[in-house]
Design a protein around this motif. Structure first.
Motif, PDB file in Angstrom:
ATOM      1  N   VAL A 114     -13.932   2.744 -13.866  1.00 38.23           N
ATOM      2  CA  VAL A 114     -12.799   2.459 -12.988  1.00 38.23           C
ATOM      3  C   VAL A 114     -12.786   3.441 -11.821  1.00 38.23           C
ATOM      4  O   VAL A 114     -12.606   3.053 -10.660  1.00 38.23           O
ATOM      5  N   LYS A 115     -13.003   4.696 -12.103  1.00 35.95           N
ATOM      6  CA  LYS A 115     -13.017   5.734 -11.066  1.00 35.95           C
ATOM      7  C   LYS A 115     -14.152   5.489 -10.078  1.00 35.95           C
ATOM      8  O   LYS A 115     -13.966   5.573  -8.851  1.00 35.95           O
ATOM      9  N   ARG A 116     -15.323   5.138 -10.591  1.00 33.40           N
ATOM     10  CA  ARG A 116     -16.479   4.864  -9.730  1.00 33.40           C
ATOM     11  C   ARG A 116     -16.212   3.642  -8.849  1.00 33.40           C
ATOM     12  O   ARG A 116     -16.500   3.659  -7.641  1.00 33.40           O
ATOM     13  N   LEU A 117     -15.626   2.589  -9.444  1.00 35.69           N
ATOM     14  CA  LEU A 117     -15.339   1.381  -8.663  1.00 35.69           C
ATOM     15  C   LEU A 117     -14.299   1.670  -7.579  1.00 35.69           C
ATOM     16  O   LEU A 117     -14.397   1.136  -6.464  1.00 35.69           O
ATOM     17  N   GLU A 118     -13.300   2.473  -7.862  1.00 33.44           N
ATOM     18  CA  GLU A 118     -12.291   2.836  -6.859  1.00 33.44           C
ATOM     19  C   GLU A 118     -12.947   3.590  -5.704  1.00 33.44           C
ATOM     20  O   GLU A 118     -12.636   3.336  -4.527  1.00 33.44           O
ATOM     21  N   GLN A 119     -13.858   4.502  -6.010  1.00 33.27           N
ATOM     22  CA  GLN A 119     -14.541   5.258  -4.961  1.00 33.27           C
ATOM     23  C   GLN A 119     -15.394   4.336  -4.092  1.00 33.27           C
ATOM     24  O   GLN A 119     -15.404   4.441  -2.852  1.00 33.27           O
ATOM     25  N   THR A 169     -14.957   1.126  -3.625  1.00 32.89           N
ATOM     26  CA  THR A 169     -14.052   0.271  -2.851  1.00 32.89           C
ATOM     27  C   THR A 169     -13.486   1.031  -1.656  1.00 32.89           C
ATOM     28  O   THR A 169     -13.434   0.497  -0.527  1.00 32.89           O
ATOM     29  N   ASP A 170     -13.054   2.257  -1.901  1.00 36.25           N
ATOM     30  CA  ASP A 170     -12.531   3.073  -0.800  1.00 36.25           C
ATOM     31  C   ASP A 170     -13.599   3.301   0.269  1.00 36.25           C
ATOM     32  O   ASP A 170     -13.315   3.242   1.479  1.00 36.25           O
ATOM     33  N   LYS A 224     -16.134   1.331   0.979  1.00 37.70           N
ATOM     34  CA  LYS A 224     -16.357   0.070   1.710  1.00 37.70           C
ATOM     35  C   LYS A 224     -15.217  -0.207   2.687  1.00 37.70           C
ATOM     36  O   LYS A 224     -15.456  -0.676   3.810  1.00 37.70           O
ATOM     37  N   ILE A 225     -13.985   0.062   2.249  1.00 40.08           N
ATOM     38  CA  ILE A 225     -12.838  -0.144   3.138  1.00 40.08           C
ATOM     39  C   ILE A 225     -12.963   0.763   4.365  1.00 40.08           C
ATOM     40  O   ILE A 225     -12.741   0.343   5.512  1.00 40.08           O
ATOM     41  N   GLU A 226     -13.307   1.998   4.141  1.00 41.09           N
ATOM     42  CA  GLU A 226     -13.477   2.954   5.250  1.00 41.09           C
ATOM     43  C   GLU A 226     -14.596   2.509   6.184  1.00 41.09           C
ATOM     44  O   GLU A 226     -14.453   2.590   7.417  1.00 41.09           O
ATOM     45  N   HIS A 227     -15.675   2.017   5.627  1.00 38.85           N
ATOM     46  CA  HIS A 227     -16.795   1.525   6.437  1.00 38.85           C
ATOM     47  C   HIS A 227     -16.346   0.344   7.295  1.00 38.85           C
ATOM     48  O   HIS A 227     -16.677   0.269   8.490  1.00 38.85           O
ATOM     49  N   LEU A 228     -15.576  -0.601   6.689  1.00 36.59           N
ATOM     50  CA  LEU A 228     -15.102  -1.756   7.443  1.00 36.59           C
ATOM     51  C   LEU A 228     -14.145  -1.332   8.559  1.00 36.59           C
ATOM     52  O   LEU A 228     -14.175  -1.879   9.675  1.00 36.59           O
ATOM     53  N   LYS A 229     -13.279  -0.368   8.307  1.00 37.07           N
ATOM     54  CA  LYS A 229     -12.364   0.127   9.339  1.00 37.07           C
ATOM     55  C   LYS A 229     -13.149   0.754  10.501  1.00 37.07           C
ATOM     56  O   LYS A 229     -12.830   0.524  11.677  1.00 37.07           O
ATOM     57  N   ASN A 230     -14.160   1.532  10.150  1.00 36.79           N
ATOM     58  CA  ASN A 230     -14.980   2.159  11.196  1.00 36.79           C
ATOM     59  C   ASN A 230     -15.694   1.114  12.036  1.00 36.79           C
ATOM     60  O   ASN A 230     -15.745   1.210  13.273  1.00 36.79           O
TER      61      ASN A 230
END
Length: 172
Positions: free
Chosen positions: A134-139, A141-142, A144-150
């Motif tokens: 769960v911790k690895r998947l959250e990291q 996901t975060d 990927k979200i940061e990459h998409l924002k950039n």
């Protein structure tokens, strides 16, 4: 002379299963009775020879005595001895079956415990990692979200310019 009690063949086993009880075939029982009778007769004839030597009784008189009440007694004693042999063989077989059943139950319990232990180990492996997963998947996901924002921030100016160009350009 030695009395030997043998195991029956498949016919015996089928008869025992069908009747639901442990019985010997009548021919085997007759053989056992005959063997016991002969053994008993051999013992009694040895004893009578010794008595004859002491008392001087003739062989004819000895045979006549055997044919009377003594012969019936010998048969009864031989039959009882045969019955004891049959019963002891039956009891021995029942004891062997009981022991085999106990050993089989013990092996089953050991196998069941081994399989349960393996199951618990695999369950612990998969569920123990679920927190880490769960911790690895959250990291991820975060990230990927940061990459998409950039990426969105980087190309947003170009997208706005392209949209304005298409909106403001008039085609005939």
């Amino acid at each position: 002379m030695e009395l030997v009690v043998g195991c029956g063949g498949e016919d015996d086993d089928d008869e025992r299963r069908e009747s639901g009880e442990m019985t010997m075939r009548s021919s085997q029982r007759r053989i056992l009775v005959r063997q016991a009778f002969l053994r008993f007769q051999l013992k009694s004839s040895d004893q009578k020879k010794k008595k004859k030597e002491k008392s001087g009784v003739s062989v004819k008189e000895n045979m006549e005595a055997n044919r009377g009440q003594g012969g019936i007694q010998q048969l009864l004693a031989a039959e009882q001895e045969a019955q004891h042999i049959v019963n002891s063989a039956r009891n021995a077989k029942m004891a062997r079956l009981k022991q085999a059943k106990e050993e089989a139950e013990k092996e089953i319990a050991e196998y069941r415990a081994q399989v349960e232990k393996e199951f618990q180990r695999k369950l612990a492996e998969t569920s123990g990692d679920s927190g880490a997963n769960v911790k690895r998947l959250e990291q991820e996901t975060d990230a990927k979200i940061e990459h998409l924002k950039n990426e969105a921030a980087r190309i947003s100016d170009d997208v706005v310019q392209m949209l304005l160009k298409h909106v403001t350009t008039v085609k005939n």
